[in-house]
Motif scaffolding. Sequence first.
Motif, PDB file in Angstrom:
ATOM      1  N   MET A 326     -25.523 -35.232 -36.128  1.00 25.63           N
ATOM      2  CA  MET A 326     -24.154 -34.883 -35.778  1.00 25.63           C
ATOM      3  C   MET A 326     -23.247 -34.771 -36.985  1.00 25.63           C
ATOM      4  O   MET A 326     -22.152 -34.233 -36.896  1.00 25.63           O
ATOM      5  CB  MET A 326     -23.585 -35.902 -34.781  1.00 25.63           C
ATOM      6  N   LEU A 396     -29.496 -32.724 -24.235  1.00 28.62           N
ATOM      7  CA  LEU A 396     -28.645 -33.493 -25.150  1.00 28.62           C
ATOM      8  C   LEU A 396     -28.232 -32.668 -26.359  1.00 28.62           C
ATOM      9  O   LEU A 396     -27.055 -32.665 -26.755  1.00 28.62           O
ATOM     10  CB  LEU A 396     -29.385 -34.756 -25.599  1.00 28.62           C
ATOM     11  N   MET A 400     -24.528 -31.446 -27.805  1.00 26.06           N
ATOM     12  CA  MET A 400     -24.051 -31.568 -29.183  1.00 26.06           C
ATOM     13  C   MET A 400     -23.643 -30.206 -29.735  1.00 26.06           C
ATOM     14  O   MET A 400     -22.669 -30.096 -30.492  1.00 26.06           O
ATOM     15  CB  MET A 400     -25.140 -32.201 -30.047  1.00 26.06           C
ATOM     16  N   LEU A 408     -17.576 -33.873 -33.211  1.00 26.18           N
ATOM     17  CA  LEU A 408     -18.846 -34.490 -33.613  1.00 26.18           C
ATOM     18  C   LEU A 408     -18.644 -35.370 -34.842  1.00 26.18           C
ATOM     19  O   LEU A 408     -19.180 -36.474 -34.934  1.00 26.18           O
ATOM     20  CB  LEU A 408     -19.893 -33.414 -33.917  1.00 26.18           C
ATOM     21  N   CYS A 480     -20.477 -33.127 -21.762  1.00 25.61           N
ATOM     22  CA  CYS A 480     -21.240 -33.090 -23.021  1.00 25.61           C
ATOM     23  C   CYS A 480     -20.990 -34.354 -23.841  1.00 25.61           C
ATOM     24  O   CYS A 480     -21.939 -34.977 -24.348  1.00 25.61           O
ATOM     25  CB  CYS A 480     -20.850 -31.855 -23.832  1.00 25.61           C
ATOM     26  N   ILE A 484     -23.677 -37.390 -24.912  1.00 27.09           N
ATOM     27  CA  ILE A 484     -23.924 -37.839 -26.286  1.00 27.09           C
ATOM     28  C   ILE A 484     -23.699 -39.343 -26.400  1.00 27.09           C
ATOM     29  O   ILE A 484     -24.549 -40.076 -26.927  1.00 27.09           O
ATOM     30  CB  ILE A 484     -23.000 -37.090 -27.270  1.00 27.09           C
TER      31      ILE A 484
END
Length: 489
Positions: A326, A396, A400, A408, A480, A484
């Motif tokens: 990330m 997943l 991201m 992020l 989302c 995460i």
Amino acid sequence: MKEEDSLSNNAELLLTKRDNFSSVMFPAVCHQFVNAMGKDTLIPSSSLEESTRISPFNVVAKRRKRRWIFFHKIEYSTYDFPLYDLLNSNAVFESKLEETAFCSYNPESTYSLSGKFGVDIMKDLMDANLSASDKVTISAKLGEVNLVQVADPDNFMSELMTRKLNMNHPLVKQIRKSKDTVLCVIRGVIQTTDNAEIKRIQDKDLKETMSEKVTKEGGNESGEFSENMKKDITLEKGTTLAYKVWELKINAENGAIEPIMTAELEGGFHHSTMDDINTDGDESSTSPTEQEETSVLQHLEEQLQPLFDLPEAEGQLLKLSLLKLMTCHSDVVLLSKLLVQAETGTLKEEKEKYNELIVNKAETWTVATSAGIKTEGENLVYEGEITPILAAVAHLVDAMHDVETQDLEKLCQCNEDQLKALTKIFKSAVSSSMPIPLDTETSPAVEDPADGILSDMKLTVYKDNGTILPPETKTHIHECIYCILHCVS
């Protein structure tokens, strides 16, 4: 081949790569424009070539790529012909267009090569000695931009409802094959009112950098050649930056059309009456009921459970790898492309080609290997059916991919207490519309940098009465971020 011919070919190759940078600058500027002016209502042009196909009344196909809990990940495909070409009577529409001033837009923005657009920029500028730690500044002198849209929506809707779709048209037949594809019509576009300019502002001495690279490649290192490398792009008057659409609800039996003018409903082909809200039994087209909201977390756990079923050591390594990824959104973009190819059975890429662009190599391949991607000789391959672990990792990584780079980065900067606090907050926000208590468990999230994520996602903190209020409208990005947090906190 003569030496001068070889030098000329090398120079031409580098010039071509430099020209290709325009393919990155334009979509980057359009993406930024939509984020600033209408993230929930406007769709950005994805390329200069596509912008030539975007005009009012033209056809767009909306595809739902991946099912989230209450939402779909969406992509749009534009076509260079108007909707009336698809109707039984191909007479042009009588509805008129109106043009109004929208805004003035002249930003100067810096893009990190480790961000979402970093992969494409690096591909186009591989010969410029840039690294993922570098940044590129882009200046967009667009001036005044106008909105061109249907002048009388009610009249246009009435006109459409008196016409019928030609169900034998080749495009209509193709779109009907996928229940996840909806036919749309463009109802408005954002266009430049005069010639505009997008250019890269040199953060380094390009002349020196390129001369050095050309010398190594055997090219011409003259000052004249370096000057030719400095290419800007000019947008013609009327270039489309963004657009908005109406979805169309089509009766699959007779081609009757009903434009969908409210965000709560969806279009599509169906066999029921035109008054039916749902399309082909797609329950995602309606807002979730209170009972459905209570099962949100159960759905998430089912989708992501294979990640938690891994042996402890492997699961911990995967978690650390995801956190590291990330920090470099361009790695996430590349990994997402690999996983999509694995899911569709089309994966056969040269690993070294990807290694040239990946920053966090060990972490990227750890995640890819966990999903079942293998190396055979020089190629990356995936064999067999889609497994639960591949689907979970792809879900997943897809999450991201869709979250903005800055969010992020903020997640990566959060400490353990902030990640846990954000997890609890987004867990409540995704599954309920009730206020969230601001207590000892959630209070770390109101400090920097976690508070920036709350702000970006429109969660409002009321310190006076000790609550955090979820946004009025939830999007799949809220899901989302929770996906995460659920996996890395």
